[in-house]
Scaffold this active site. Sequence first.
Site, PDB file in Angstrom:
ATOM      1  N   HIS A  36       0.832  -1.205   0.000  1.00 10.44           N
ATOM      2  CA  HIS A  36       0.000   0.000   0.000  1.00 10.44           C
ATOM      3  C   HIS A  36       0.867   1.256   0.000  1.00 10.44           C
ATOM      4  O   HIS A  36       0.696   2.158  -0.845  1.00 10.44           O
ATOM      5  CB  HIS A  36      -0.909  -0.021   1.228  1.00 10.44           C
ATOM      6  N   GLU A  37       1.797   1.325   0.933  1.00  9.91           N
ATOM      7  CA  GLU A  37       2.630   2.527   1.033  1.00  9.91           C
ATOM      8  C   GLU A  37       3.540   2.686  -0.177  1.00  9.91           C
ATOM      9  O   GLU A  37       3.840   3.805  -0.592  1.00  9.91           O
ATOM     10  CB  GLU A  37       3.441   2.507   2.332  1.00  9.91           C
TER      11      GLU A  37
ATOM     12  N   HIS B 266       1.772   4.561  -2.912  1.00  9.43           N
ATOM     13  CA  HIS B 266       1.943   6.008  -2.753  1.00  9.43           C
ATOM     14  C   HIS B 266       3.340   6.430  -3.207  1.00  9.43           C
ATOM     15  O   HIS B 266       3.514   7.464  -3.866  1.00  9.43           O
ATOM     16  CB  HIS B 266       1.755   6.401  -1.291  1.00  9.43           C
TER      17      HIS B 266
END
Length: 672
Positions: free
Chosen positions: A466-467, A470
């Site tokens: 997820h990170e 980003h």
Amino acid sequence: MENILTKAFDTPFGTTPFERITPEDFLPAITQLISVTTAEIEKIATNPKTANYENTIEALAYSGKELNTVSSIFFNLNSAETTDRLQDLAQQISPLLTEFSSKITQNEQLFARIYRVHKLTDRSTLDKEQQMLLEETYKEFIRSGAKLSSEQKKELELINKDIAKKSLQFGQNLLAATNQYFKHIKDEEELKGVPEGIKFQFAEEAKTRGLDGYVITLDYPSYLPAMMYLEDRNLRMELALANGRKAAQPGMYDNRNLIRELTVLRSKKAILLGYRNYAEYVLEERMAKSPATVENFLHELREKATPFAYRDVEEIQRMAKADGIKQVETWDHSYYAEKIKKERFDINDEELRPYLPLKSVEKALFTLINTLFGLEFIPRTDIEVYHKEVQVYEVREQGSYKAILYTDYHPRKGKRAGAWMTSYQNQYIENGENHRPHISVVCNFTKPTAQVPSLLTFQEVTTLFHEFGHALHGMLANTRYPSLSGTNVKWDFVELPSQFMENFCYEPDFLQSFAFHYRTGEPLPLEKISKITQSKNFMEGYQTLRQIGFGLLDMGYHQHNETIGDIREFELLQTASTQVYPIHSDMCTSTSFSHIFHGGYASGYYSYKWAEVLDADAFDHFKSQGLDDNSTAKKFKTLLSKGGSEDPMQLYIEFKGDEPTIDSLMKRAFGQ
């Protein structure tokens, strides 16, 4: 002596000289750079030449770059490696920056030039990015009070200062309240049901505190496994109540009054600017556009998710009843959910951990990113770091420098909970030079020991992916202006790449490529991989309803224009339609709701679910074309590289060919 933060960094790629910065450098540096940037702005505002796009809009876009960099360094350190001194400085620096920002947007000479350019410029002479910058600059000034009277501008400035200060205090209170509690356990028998690896983690925490036995804290790597495995129901209850009381008790870390003050201040700001409430003010600049759209979206999802949520809870109740529990409570959910998961899928987090060492997961992630987007990660040991645990990578594309990546994976006393991506320097293009970004990924995974490497739960694997979604948004950025670069997109669009990347964690072929036992080298059995993919939507109804509750609570706070009385009562009123377990009067979610009171998610928490619609639709499209299809990956890379330089819906249509629908999310979540 010259301040290291006010001169060009004599480091590889202009990286931050962390090891030579002291806390005392920040306040004078930021004060000085505010003066320098003020002079830059004044030069633009008083330019004797007729205002045009280049000498006004573009000049403003490139101003204050050094101030932005130093501010980013300071606030990133205050999140990842804070000290009492940094927190004290934050209380001084935040109001300074808020005041400075207000002075820019309330500069009448400057706004007159912006107004002229916005009104008279022929849009056909500008490309898409220039048009976006012009519109966003104009709106930023309008939304910051450029058209207010002098008296109203002063009022707005005071409100903004107060919001910044109270928001900062909210985060500091929550961190302190989290660190304040710990449960010291001397008798190992009390930890019955807890896997050996987790018990070892609790023992290590006790050692760091100079205690015998075991210590459980409210940091998530400690709290969550405790709630999943502790057979002692009374201990689970004690931990859950302690977690629910964080920053919600009388004393120096009480966030309840800060919530009241922040909601009133935000409401006053919105009304002063001509909006009915703060949610309306915020959502004007989101894909959703209005509170009504958000509420309709949340209500539609709630209607679809509620039957599945109650089905999930009924399963919990059936298993708990076999243990003699008549009334299931919130502190029972994770424990029995884990038992059901084990029974149904024959997997649990602790038996998967040995197959998911952090280094192996990270290597697989790097390989995937290389395959899809052509990025390589080269370790660098000559770049300064703010803590010895931080690893630095030079990111390359086709052999050329693309970005700097910092990774910081383990919890520390001065590090806030959770996981996040941030940037130390933005990407932008000026005078033909493409200034590449410096990106950071920060998590709180279990620390390695002398005997055992850092082993992840499967949820932590998805958190890492997820990170990095980003981070990709930041690393692939390729826009002209820093304010439109990377993750500077509409807030309900920003979660698309992060949630998109999570999908790969459930692909069997991909899991097979890296899930090997850290000691024996044995691959994760195929039947376990099959169970992981089957369990993807386990308890999805409950989790969806819980997320919707957070979204409704957020919208409730930010459409409310009066002082709120009892915070717990208000919270219950807003979330009643999503509650599936008994409510306890001394437990409160709001005082820990840092997303909306300390982070940037005020009136935006719904965006997690909004982005799920996008990511489910996008990943379905990827799978239909083939997950390794170069053409599809290239289109998605283009979407990410454009940041906020174009309308997000148009970017999505260019990627996929049409608008997203809710169908893929419903199919993924509930098989409908």
